[in-house]
Scaffold this active site. Structure first.
Site, PDB file in Angstrom:
ATOM      1  N   CYS A 129      -1.323   4.491   9.310  1.00 54.82           N
ATOM      2  CA  CYS A 129      -0.814   5.352   8.233  1.00 54.82           C
ATOM      3  C   CYS A 129      -0.827   6.839   8.612  1.00 54.82           C
ATOM      4  CB  CYS A 129      -1.602   5.121   6.954  1.00 54.82           C
ATOM      5  SG  CYS A 129      -1.653   3.382   6.508  1.00 54.82           S
ATOM      6  N   HIS A 271      -0.849  11.035   2.607  1.00 50.60           N
ATOM      7  CA  HIS A 271      -0.555   9.610   2.677  1.00 50.60           C
ATOM      8  C   HIS A 271      -0.874   8.997   1.317  1.00 50.60           C
ATOM      9  CE1 HIS A 271      -0.457   5.509   3.672  1.00 50.60           C
ATOM     10  NE2 HIS A 271      -1.764   5.341   3.742  1.00 50.60           N
ATOM     11  N   ASN A 301       1.589   1.841  -1.214  1.00 48.92           N
ATOM     12  CA  ASN A 301       1.262   2.400   0.100  1.00 48.92           C
ATOM     13  C   ASN A 301       2.289   1.890   1.116  1.00 48.92           C
ATOM     14  OD1 ASN A 301       0.211   2.907   2.644  1.00 48.92           O
ATOM     15  ND2 ASN A 301      -1.892   2.376   2.095  1.00 48.92           N
TER      16      ASN A 301
HETATM   17  N1  COA Z   1      -7.083  -7.705  -9.211  1.00 45.79           N
HETATM   18  C1  COA Z   1      -8.141  -7.956 -10.001  1.00 45.79           C
HETATM   19  N2  COA Z   1      -9.417  -7.925  -9.563  1.00 45.79           N
HETATM   20  C2  COA Z   1      -9.606  -7.609  -8.274  1.00 45.79           C
HETATM   21  C3  COA Z   1      -8.541  -7.321  -7.399  1.00 45.79           C
HETATM   22  C4  COA Z   1      -7.254  -7.403  -7.919  1.00 45.79           C
HETATM   23  N3  COA Z   1      -6.162  -7.159  -7.168  1.00 45.79           N
HETATM   24  N4  COA Z   1      -9.047  -7.040  -6.194  1.00 45.79           N
HETATM   25  C5  COA Z   1     -10.376  -7.119  -6.288  1.00 45.79           C
HETATM   26  N5  COA Z   1     -10.729  -7.451  -7.547  1.00 45.79           N
HETATM   27  C6  COA Z   1     -12.056  -7.654  -8.107  1.00 45.79           C
HETATM   28  C7  COA Z   1     -13.086  -7.979  -7.035  1.00 45.79           C
HETATM   29  O1  COA Z   1     -13.105  -9.362  -6.765  1.00 45.79           O
HETATM   30  C8  COA Z   1     -14.338  -7.480  -7.671  1.00 45.79           C
HETATM   31  O2  COA Z   1     -14.789  -8.454  -8.595  1.00 45.79           O
HETATM   32  P1  COA Z   1     -16.368  -8.756  -8.756  1.00 45.79           P
HETATM   33  O3  COA Z   1     -16.965  -7.465  -9.201  1.00 45.79           O
HETATM   34  O4  COA Z   1     -16.377  -9.840  -9.775  1.00 45.79           O
HETATM   35  O5  COA Z   1     -16.820  -9.188  -7.391  1.00 45.79           O
HETATM   36  C9  COA Z   1     -13.905  -6.268  -8.484  1.00 45.79           C
HETATM   37  O6  COA Z   1     -12.494  -6.415  -8.684  1.00 45.79           O
HETATM   38  C10 COA Z   1     -14.176  -4.947  -7.803  1.00 45.79           C
HETATM   39  O7  COA Z   1     -13.702  -5.043  -6.464  1.00 45.79           O
HETATM   40  P2  COA Z   1     -13.843  -3.848  -5.468  1.00 45.79           P
HETATM   41  O8  COA Z   1     -13.293  -4.289  -4.124  1.00 45.79           O
HETATM   42  O9  COA Z   1     -15.230  -3.293  -5.520  1.00 45.79           O
HETATM   43  O10 COA Z   1     -12.839  -2.810  -6.145  1.00 45.79           O
HETATM   44  P3  COA Z   1     -12.611  -1.297  -5.776  1.00 45.79           P
HETATM   45  O11 COA Z   1     -12.828  -0.460  -6.957  1.00 45.79           O
HETATM   46  O12 COA Z   1     -13.291  -0.918  -4.499  1.00 45.79           O
HETATM   47  O13 COA Z   1     -11.059  -1.285  -5.494  1.00 45.79           O
HETATM   48  C11 COA Z   1      -9.494  -1.215  -3.683  1.00 45.79           C
HETATM   49  C12 COA Z   1     -10.522  -2.037  -4.415  1.00 45.79           C
HETATM   50  C13 COA Z   1      -8.906  -2.037  -2.568  1.00 45.79           C
HETATM   51  C14 COA Z   1      -8.398  -0.811  -4.671  1.00 45.79           C
HETATM   52  C15 COA Z   1     -10.188   0.067  -3.146  1.00 45.79           C
HETATM   53  O14 COA Z   1     -11.336  -0.290  -2.414  1.00 45.79           O
HETATM   54  C16 COA Z   1      -9.301   0.865  -2.253  1.00 45.79           C
HETATM   55  O15 COA Z   1      -8.272   1.358  -2.661  1.00 45.79           O
HETATM   56  N6  COA Z   1      -9.714   1.084  -1.017  1.00 45.79           N
HETATM   57  C17 COA Z   1      -8.916   1.854  -0.060  1.00 45.79           C
HETATM   58  C18 COA Z   1      -7.854   0.964   0.486  1.00 45.79           C
HETATM   59  C19 COA Z   1      -6.786   1.728   1.156  1.00 45.79           C
HETATM   60  O16 COA Z   1      -6.342   2.730   0.663  1.00 45.79           O
HETATM   61  N7  COA Z   1      -6.355   1.209   2.289  1.00 45.79           N
HETATM   62  C20 COA Z   1      -5.285   1.744   3.046  1.00 45.79           C
HETATM   63  C21 COA Z   1      -5.727   2.960   3.754  1.00 45.79           C
HETATM   64  S1  COA Z   1      -4.399   3.531   4.715  1.00 45.79           S
END
Ligand code: COA
Length: 391
Positions: A129, A271, A301
């Site tokens: 990215c 980004h 993204n």
């Molecule tokens: N829909 C519903 N629930 C979801 C889900 C979805 N798409 N994805 C995960 N969950 C659930 C998980 O299973 C977890 O449940 P639990 O608490 O019962 O175990 C809960 O939601 C929280 O998950 P978590 O992974 O802690 O959520 P988060 O707040 O960290 O958000 C992302 C997840 C992926 C949105 C976040 O970590 C993120 O944006 N990270 C950066 C990713 C990124 O930008 N990558 C590209 C970089 S170039």
């Protein structure tokens, strides 16, 4: 204002100061958008969760007839239109992508052929990215050093093809698209001022797409615990923390290199990964979130394409004026991150009377490109036949 002839520094005369300016921009999206509600029909998620955690409402998904190269080509055509230059004037084409058409030939070579940019070198650049900022920096440096005069820099992706559509922690985030800019040499001060490029390979496993040479994919083929070939894996929480740190850090470092204060930045074009990452970075820097361009809601993204698409929309929405300081900031797999400071301003006055003629010439060249490509292939086939008859 004067622009330079190609290779003007190679004649032994002292080289005049050269600056690299963005003079054209364009973007392309697949025809079809997929909303969060549509996603939730085949993966366990919902619009409320996705929007609250990411700021995304929908993303565009390429259909069978669309690809990384076709999106790149459309964005490139638009950028050439705005720059009002002919494809034959290009010296270099770089496509930043993680979803290249082939391992080789490069996506950039396909675009070069389709545009009839027969004097341009072409290659793909892999920095996930952050790729667009890396590519732009590389092209700007070549212009400033005097080895080239104009470059087409593209960020293009079909992320939909490397997503595991059963993995709700990744498939909700990404979309397809392309953005392109034309960079040109000019004696007018400004344009690309400074960049900071960084990598931390120790975090490579946090965000990855194994390809043919991967030891990880080999383990998978052997029935071990390796990751799936050509499918993305991500440690979301760790990537989130990494991103919030490096966005603010690299903006500070690049601003210092450019000799400006962070408060001098008029617009950050980051980004587009997650709205919460941008909010956290804005808080850390102490600048208003309104100074961060965001279009996540519409596109998700789009990896290397997200910065040029956001830049394109910011320009079209008149959020960028002459003499503004713009910060482009990318982060992602590698781990990689990069920030570039640009002083905006078109060095070349528009010539509306020549545009119509040039537009027609560009269209003729795109047609010629098809014939040229076909006739070259045909000639090669005939040569092979003749050769085999001789042998
Ligand atoms: N829909 C519903 N629930 C979801 C889900 C979805 N798409 N994805 C995960 N969950 C659930 C998980 O299973 C977890 O449940 P639990 O608490 O019962 O175990 C809960 O939601 C929280 O998950 P978590 O992974 O802690 O959520 P988060 O707040 O960290 O958000 C992302 C997840 C992926 C949105 C976040 O970590 C993120 O944006 N990270 C950066 C990713 C990124 O930008 N990558 C590209 C970089 S170039």
């Amino acid at each position: 204002m004067a622009t330079f002839e190609r290779n003007d520094s190679a004649n032994g005369a002292p080289a005049a100061a050269r600056y690299a300016h963005i003079v054209g921009w364009g973007m392309a999206l697949p025809e079809t958008a997929m909303s969060n509600d549509e996603l939730s029909t085949f993966v366990e998620t919902d619009d409320e969760w996705i929007f609250a955690r990411t700021g995304i409402r929908q993303r565009y998904i390429a259909h069978e007839g669309e690809s990384t190269a076709t999106l790149a080509y459309r964005a490139a055509q638009q950028a050439l239109e705005v720059a009002d230059i002919l494809p034959t004037e290009l010296d270099l084409i770089v496509v930043a992508t993680s979803t290249a058409e082939n391992i080789f030939p490069s996506t950039a070579s396909l675009v070069q052929d389709w545009l009839n940019a027969h004097d341009a070198g072409a290659f793909d650049l892999s920095a996930a990215c952050s790729g667009f900022v890396y590519a732009l920096n590389m092209a700007a440096d070549s212009i400033r050093a005097g080895s080239i005069t104009s470059a087409l820099v593209i960020g293009a992706e079909t992320m939909s093809r490397i997503l595991d559509w059963q993995d709700r922690s990744t498939c909700i985030l990404f979309g397809d698209g392309a953005g392109a800019v034309v960079l040109k040499a000019s004696a007018a001060p400004g344009g690309v001022l400074a960049s900071v490029l960084r990598s931390d390979g120790a975090g490579g496993d946090l965000l990855a797409i194994p390809s043919v040479g991967s030891i990880d994919a080999a383990a998978s083929r052997a029935g071990g615990n390796g990751n799936k070939l050509y499918k993305m894996t991500m440690a979301g929480g760790e990537v989130f923390r990494f991103a919030t740190r490096v966005v603010s850090e690299s903006i500070e470092q690049a601003s210092a290199r450019a000799g400006i204060a962070v408060s001098d930045i008029d617009l950050v074009v980051p980004h587009q990964a997650n709205l919460r990452i941008l909010q956290a970075a804005a808080r850390k820097l102490g600048i208003d979130i309104k100074k961060f361009m965001s279009n996540l809601e519409k596109y998700g993204n789009t990896s290397a394409a997200s910065i040029p698409i956001a830049l394109c929309e910011a320009i079209e929405a008149k959020r960028i004026q002459d003499d503004d300081h713009i910060a482009l900031v990318g982060f992602g797999g590698g781990l990689t991150w990069a920030c570039m400071i640009i002083r905006w301003g078109l060095p070349i006055p528009r010539k509306p009377q020549s545009s119509l003629l040039n537009r027609q010439r560009r269209h003729v060249q795109y047609r010629i490109a098809k014939w040229r490509s076909r006739s070259r292939r045909w000639r090669r086939r005939v040569n092979r036949r003749v050769q085999s008859m001789r042998d």
